[in-house]
Design a protein around this motif. Structure first.
Motif, PDB file in Angstrom:
ATOM      1  N   GLN A 183       0.334  -1.602   0.011  1.00  0.00           N
ATOM      2  CA  GLN A 183      -0.174  -0.334   0.304  1.00  0.00           C
ATOM      3  C   GLN A 183       1.162   1.097  -0.008  1.00  0.00           C
ATOM      4  O   GLN A 183       0.916   1.845  -0.190  1.00  0.00           O
ATOM      5  CB  GLN A 183      -0.867   0.497   1.260  1.00  0.00           C
ATOM      6  CG  GLN A 183      -2.317  -0.786   0.781  1.00  0.00           C
ATOM      7  CD  GLN A 183      -3.100  -0.790   2.553  1.00  0.00           C
ATOM      8  OE1 GLN A 183      -2.646  -0.107   3.597  1.00  0.00           O
ATOM      9  NE2 GLN A 183      -4.134  -1.306   2.196  1.00  0.00           N
ATOM     10  N   LYS A 196      -3.095   9.703   4.698  1.00  0.00           N
ATOM     11  CA  LYS A 196      -4.689   8.941   4.983  1.00  0.00           C
ATOM     12  C   LYS A 196      -4.974   6.996   4.373  1.00  0.00           C
ATOM     13  O   LYS A 196      -5.750   7.533   4.899  1.00  0.00           O
ATOM     14  CB  LYS A 196      -5.022   9.787   3.389  1.00  0.00           C
ATOM     15  CG  LYS A 196      -5.980  11.092   3.592  1.00  0.00           C
ATOM     16  CD  LYS A 196      -6.012  11.847   2.620  1.00  0.00           C
ATOM     17  CE  LYS A 196      -6.447  13.147   3.556  1.00  0.00           C
ATOM     18  NZ  LYS A 196      -6.734  14.092   1.994  1.00  0.00           N
ATOM     19  N   LEU A 197      -3.783   7.011   4.717  1.00  0.00           N
ATOM     20  CA  LEU A 197      -3.732   5.456   4.049  1.00  0.00           C
ATOM     21  C   LEU A 197      -4.165   4.792   5.697  1.00  0.00           C
ATOM     22  O   LEU A 197      -3.969   4.902   6.747  1.00  0.00           O
ATOM     23  CB  LEU A 197      -2.567   5.237   3.844  1.00  0.00           C
ATOM     24  CG  LEU A 197      -1.117   4.808   3.197  1.00  0.00           C
ATOM     25  CD1 LEU A 197      -0.228   4.540   2.940  1.00  0.00           C
ATOM     26  CD2 LEU A 197      -2.479   4.271   1.378  1.00  0.00           C
ATOM     27  N   GLN A 234       1.628  16.688  -1.546  1.00  0.00           N
ATOM     28  CA  GLN A 234       0.273  15.187  -1.733  1.00  0.00           C
ATOM     29  C   GLN A 234       0.699  13.623  -1.681  1.00  0.00           C
ATOM     30  O   GLN A 234       0.129  13.086  -0.703  1.00  0.00           O
ATOM     31  CB  GLN A 234       0.423  15.455  -3.474  1.00  0.00           C
ATOM     32  CG  GLN A 234      -0.379  14.444  -3.716  1.00  0.00           C
ATOM     33  CD  GLN A 234      -0.745  14.064  -5.463  1.00  0.00           C
ATOM     34  OE1 GLN A 234      -0.386  15.382  -6.280  1.00  0.00           O
ATOM     35  NE2 GLN A 234      -1.736  13.997  -5.416  1.00  0.00           N
ATOM     36  N   THR A 235       1.682  13.576  -1.920  1.00  0.00           N
ATOM     37  CA  THR A 235       3.264  12.412  -0.749  1.00  0.00           C
ATOM     38  C   THR A 235       2.432  12.016   0.934  1.00  0.00           C
ATOM     39  O   THR A 235       1.947  10.946   1.006  1.00  0.00           O
ATOM     40  CB  THR A 235       4.241  11.812  -1.818  1.00  0.00           C
ATOM     41  OG1 THR A 235       4.841  12.712  -2.718  1.00  0.00           O
ATOM     42  CG2 THR A 235       4.943  10.891  -0.926  1.00  0.00           C
ATOM     43  N   THR A 293       1.328   3.827  -3.084  1.00  0.00           N
ATOM     44  CA  THR A 293       0.669   5.435  -2.855  1.00  0.00           C
ATOM     45  C   THR A 293       1.721   6.589  -3.146  1.00  0.00           C
ATOM     46  O   THR A 293       1.822   7.434  -3.855  1.00  0.00           O
ATOM     47  CB  THR A 293       0.256   5.577  -1.372  1.00  0.00           C
ATOM     48  OG1 THR A 293      -0.237   4.622  -1.085  1.00  0.00           O
ATOM     49  CG2 THR A 293      -0.020   7.457  -1.128  1.00  0.00           C
ATOM     50  N   ARG A 333       2.134   6.162  -7.484  1.00  0.00           N
ATOM     51  CA  ARG A 333       1.196   7.505  -7.935  1.00  0.00           C
ATOM     52  C   ARG A 333       1.323   8.913  -7.598  1.00  0.00           C
ATOM     53  O   ARG A 333       1.023   9.186  -8.706  1.00  0.00           O
ATOM     54  CB  ARG A 333      -0.488   6.652  -7.006  1.00  0.00           C
ATOM     55  CG  ARG A 333      -1.191   5.995  -7.373  1.00  0.00           C
ATOM     56  CD  ARG A 333      -2.367   5.448  -6.913  1.00  0.00           C
ATOM     57  NE  ARG A 333      -2.248   4.697  -6.219  1.00  0.00           N
ATOM     58  CZ  ARG A 333      -3.006   4.750  -4.577  1.00  0.00           C
ATOM     59  NH1 ARG A 333      -3.048   6.391  -4.602  1.00  0.00           N
ATOM     60  NH2 ARG A 333      -2.718   4.583  -3.914  1.00  0.00           N
ATOM     61  N   THR A 334       1.659   9.069  -6.806  1.00  0.00           N
ATOM     62  CA  THR A 334       2.531  10.717  -6.089  1.00  0.00           C
ATOM     63  C   THR A 334       3.188  11.213  -6.852  1.00  0.00           C
ATOM     64  O   THR A 334       4.248  12.342  -6.472  1.00  0.00           O
ATOM     65  CB  THR A 334       2.487  11.178  -4.829  1.00  0.00           C
ATOM     66  OG1 THR A 334       3.034  10.195  -4.088  1.00  0.00           O
ATOM     67  CG2 THR A 334       1.058  11.136  -4.774  1.00  0.00           C
ATOM     68  N   ASP A 391       0.187  14.143   2.416  1.00  0.00           N
ATOM     69  CA  ASP A 391      -0.774  14.081   2.728  1.00  0.00           C
ATOM     70  C   ASP A 391      -1.711  11.842   2.225  1.00  0.00           C
ATOM     71  O   ASP A 391      -2.225  12.355   2.930  1.00  0.00           O
ATOM     72  CB  ASP A 391      -2.159  15.168   1.405  1.00  0.00           C
ATOM     73  CG  ASP A 391      -1.702  16.635   2.461  1.00  0.00           C
ATOM     74  OD1 ASP A 391      -0.323  15.945   3.529  1.00  0.00           O
ATOM     75  OD2 ASP A 391      -1.555  17.159   1.487  1.00  0.00           O
ATOM     76  N   SER A 392      -1.312  11.896   1.159  1.00  0.00           N
ATOM     77  CA  SER A 392      -1.983  10.294   0.509  1.00  0.00           C
ATOM     78  C   SER A 392      -1.256   9.622   1.931  1.00  0.00           C
ATOM     79  O   SER A 392      -1.684   8.839   2.326  1.00  0.00           O
ATOM     80  CB  SER A 392      -1.516  10.377  -0.541  1.00  0.00           C
ATOM     81  OG  SER A 392       0.023  10.076  -0.603  1.00  0.00           O
TER      82      SER A 392
END
Length: 105
Positions: free
Chosen positions: A27, A92-93, A85-86, A31, A34-35, A88-89
């Motif tokens: 995960q 939120k995991l 953004q990395t 993530t 993706r960023t 923040d994501s």
């Protein structure tokens, strides 16, 4: 810039169940990819074993014992060039309950 001067995030994961640990590593790496950040790992660290020796009966038989062990697995993931953004994501995991996470910037 060289690798030493870049900003990086080091994530250290620990768990008793290696299946949960591998799922959470997947995960985190997905993530980060993706960023558009570079991720290195997961790097497996040596498994730590704790062995407990317990007497089977409370009174008489000292020679009869049982051995139990706990194995703690750990992994390290490095994320280079993280953006906001990395971060923040990653916050939120939804990581499973049996996994301990240490984050160093």
């Amino acid at each position: 810039m060289t690798m030493n001067q870049q900003q990086k995030i080091r994530i250290k994961l620990k768990a008793y169940d290696h299946h949960l640990l591998n799922d959470s590593c997947i995960q985190i790496v997905d993530t980060a990819n993706r960023t558009n950040s570079k991720s290195v790992g997961p790097i497996p660290l040596p498994t730590k074993r704790k062995i407990f020796c317990v007497l089977r009966s409370p009174h008489v038989d000292k020679d009869s014992r049982e051995h139990f062990e706990i194995r703690s697995h750990s992994r390290i993931i490095d994320i280079y060039e993280p953006s906001s953004q990395t971060i923040d994501s990653l916050m939120k995991l939804n990581i499973p309950a049996g996994v301990d996470i240490e984050v160093k910037l």
